[in-house]
Design a protein around this motif. Structure first.
Motif, mmCIF file in Angstrom:
data_model
loop_
_atom_site.group_PDB
_atom_site.id
_atom_site.type_symbol
_atom_site.label_atom_id
_atom_site.label_comp_id
_atom_site.label_asym_id
_atom_site.label_seq_id
_atom_site.Cartn_x
_atom_site.Cartn_y
_atom_site.Cartn_z
ATOM 1 N N ASP A 168 -20.211 -35.762 45.942
ATOM 2 C CA ASP A 168 -21.317 -36.592 46.919
ATOM 3 C C ASP A 168 -21.180 -36.226 48.492
ATOM 4 O OD1 ASP A 168 -22.002 -38.151 44.540
ATOM 5 O OD2 ASP A 168 -20.151 -39.425 44.917
ATOM 6 N N MET A 169 -20.413 -35.375 48.904
ATOM 7 C CA MET A 169 -20.273 -34.971 50.452
ATOM 8 C C MET A 169 -21.488 -33.992 50.468
ATOM 9 S SD MET A 169 -17.376 -32.923 52.456
ATOM 10 C CE MET A 169 -16.380 -34.249 53.207
ATOM 11 N N LYS A 170 -22.870 -34.719 50.965
ATOM 12 C CA LYS A 170 -24.114 -33.983 51.196
ATOM 13 C C LYS A 170 -24.307 -33.914 52.671
ATOM 14 C CE LYS A 170 -24.914 -32.966 46.820
ATOM 15 N NZ LYS A 170 -25.924 -33.776 46.111
ATOM 16 N N GLY A 171 -25.148 -33.112 53.138
ATOM 17 C CA GLY A 171 -25.544 -32.823 54.410
ATOM 18 C C GLY A 171 -26.583 -31.829 54.791
ATOM 19 N N ALA A 210 -26.435 -27.148 58.342
ATOM 20 C CA ALA A 210 -25.288 -26.845 59.341
ATOM 21 C C ALA A 210 -24.003 -27.738 58.858
ATOM 22 C CB ALA A 210 -25.647 -27.069 60.676
ATOM 23 N N GLY A 211 -24.032 -28.546 57.835
ATOM 24 C CA GLY A 211 -22.877 -29.196 57.666
ATOM 25 C C GLY A 211 -22.819 -30.682 58.191
ATOM 26 N N ALA A 212 -23.875 -31.080 58.999
ATOM 27 C CA ALA A 212 -23.980 -32.572 59.410
ATOM 28 C C ALA A 212 -24.312 -33.390 58.442
ATOM 29 C CB ALA A 212 -25.020 -32.531 60.451
ATOM 30 N N MET A 213 -23.230 -34.302 58.322
ATOM 31 C CA MET A 213 -23.210 -35.218 57.215
ATOM 32 C C MET A 213 -23.810 -36.554 57.385
ATOM 33 S SD MET A 213 -19.419 -34.257 56.210
ATOM 34 C CE MET A 213 -18.653 -35.406 57.220
ATOM 35 N N GLY A 214 -24.376 -37.401 56.295
ATOM 36 C CA GLY A 214 -24.486 -38.479 56.017
ATOM 37 C C GLY A 214 -25.581 -39.262 56.982
ATOM 38 N N GLN A 215 -25.696 -40.437 57.212
ATOM 39 C CA GLN A 215 -26.725 -41.117 57.949
ATOM 40 C C GLN A 215 -26.624 -40.996 59.568
ATOM 41 O OE1 GLN A 215 -28.011 -45.167 56.475
ATOM 42 N NE2 GLN A 215 -27.005 -44.685 54.637
ATOM 43 N N SER A 216 -25.495 -40.744 59.802
ATOM 44 C CA SER A 216 -25.283 -40.452 61.295
ATOM 45 C C SER A 216 -25.233 -39.099 61.675
ATOM 46 C CB SER A 216 -24.015 -41.393 61.882
ATOM 47 O OG SER A 216 -22.889 -40.805 61.086
ATOM 48 N N GLN A 217 -25.235 -38.249 60.641
ATOM 49 C CA GLN A 217 -25.150 -36.535 60.791
ATOM 50 C C GLN A 217 -24.025 -36.174 61.544
ATOM 51 O OE1 GLN A 217 -28.038 -34.041 59.440
ATOM 52 N NE2 GLN A 217 -27.343 -35.807 58.029
#
Length: 331
Positions: free
Chosen positions: A176-179, A182-189
């Motif tokens: 579930d670790m999606k982004g 560049a690897g910026a994650m989730g709703q706050s990136q």
């Protein structure tokens, strides 16, 4: 959002003159050899074999991530072109609706961290369109690819190790670790290192879930701003006018170029509509910026704007967030 390499927009800003790296034609087998070394480093940092097995299961080289890092649009928009695109009326409408819908939670979190709710919502909207666009790359795949590609190996390798630490702490399952690419994650990136430094548990469930928990997104955003020097007694700044013949050498965000509002007034700077600048009992230091040039938009910005520039080193990004926050406040 890339902390310490800040903002995905800023990753791209220095790529245009870079030659293609020889690793761009890597095969899966060669990537797996690189990952073996990454795993060894992770083991030394206490990452369990179970997490390493799950995180790197089926790891894939992502050429689209490398291409995205290198191939960015050459055309530079002016602020007059950029702001309406970054903050269209439909986004303002959604921001106002979400600000109202979540206001009780936003106010609770805003009071706890000392951040106005409208800025939390504005960052949410500009970073991920309120959680709609968060990226579909497996973060471990993206970071392994970018580290292996080699242009900024140390940075991305460090971020990959930070991502493994997040998995080890149990905040999110590997699948579930999606982004972003560049690897910026989730709703706050958040980049993984930013997650470790600033992510917060906003709903009290013991996890920091910036992917699916809006309360955690709000708390993490507020915590980042608070730890970076935000002051909720003030706003971010304002668009202004300068007199004819005003020296552009006075503009800039260097510490020594900051002046009190009264000093800017004495230099002939006014609000955009020509009215005098605010007269505050406790005068505040401000900086004058001309993100395009002396013929473009001119702003006086306060330290809160400098905090937004820590989030993402793009003048345009910080002004989009500021503009959206102002629009949220308008009736």
């Amino acid at each position: 959002m890339l902390r310490g390499g800040h903002g995905e927009n800023d990753i791209v800003s220095d790529t245009r003159s870079k030659p293609s790296h020889k690793r761009s034609s890597a095969t899966k087998g060669i990537l797996e050899e690189y990952v073996a070394g990454l795993k060894q480093e992770a083991r030394a940092k206490g990452i369990s074999e179970q997490i390493l097995t799950e995180a790197f299961a089926g790891v894939e080289y992502k050429p689209r991530a490398v291409k995205a890092d290198r191939n960015q649009p050459e055309k530079k928009l002016t602020l007059d072109e950029y702001i309406p695109r970054a903050v269209p009326d439909w986004k303002v409408k959604q921001a106002k609706e979400l600000h109202e819908k979540h206001y009780a939670e936003l106010k609770r979190i805003g009071d706890e961290y000392g951040v106005q709710p409208r800025f939390i919502v504005a960052l949410w909207g500009v970073e991920s369109n309120f959680g709609r666009f968060t990226g579909n790359y497996r973060v471990i795949d993206a970071l392994s690819t970018m580290a292996y590609e080699g242009r900024r190996e140390a940075f991305f390798r460090s971020e990959a190790l930070a991502a493994l630490t997040i998995l080890e702490q149990g905040h999110i399952a590997p699948e579930d670790m999606k982004g972003s690419w560049a690897g910026a994650m989730g709703q706050s990136q958040f980049m993984p290192s930013s997650f470790l430094n600033f992510a917060a548990d906003g709903n009290g469930d013991g996890k920091k879930d910036i992917w699916d928990s809006e309360a955690d997104v709000f708390a993490s955003t507020a915590n980042y701003l608070a730890q970076s020097g935000w002051d909720d007694k003030y706003t971010w700044g304002r668009q202004v006018k300068v007199p004819k013949g005003f020296s552009p050498e006075l503009q800039g965000r260097e510490s020594e170029k900051g002046k009190l509002l009264q000093e800017w007034s004495e230099l002939g700077v006014t609000r955009y509509d020509g009215r005098p600048l605010p007269q505050l009992d406790d005068d505040i230091k401000a900086w004058l910026i001309m993100p395009d040039d002396e013929n473009g938009r001119v702003y006086l910005v306060y330290n809160n704007y400098n905090v937004l520039m820590k989030w993402n080193r793009s003048y345009y990004f910080a002004l989009a967030v500021s503009h959206l926050a102002d629009r949220i406040a308008m009736k």
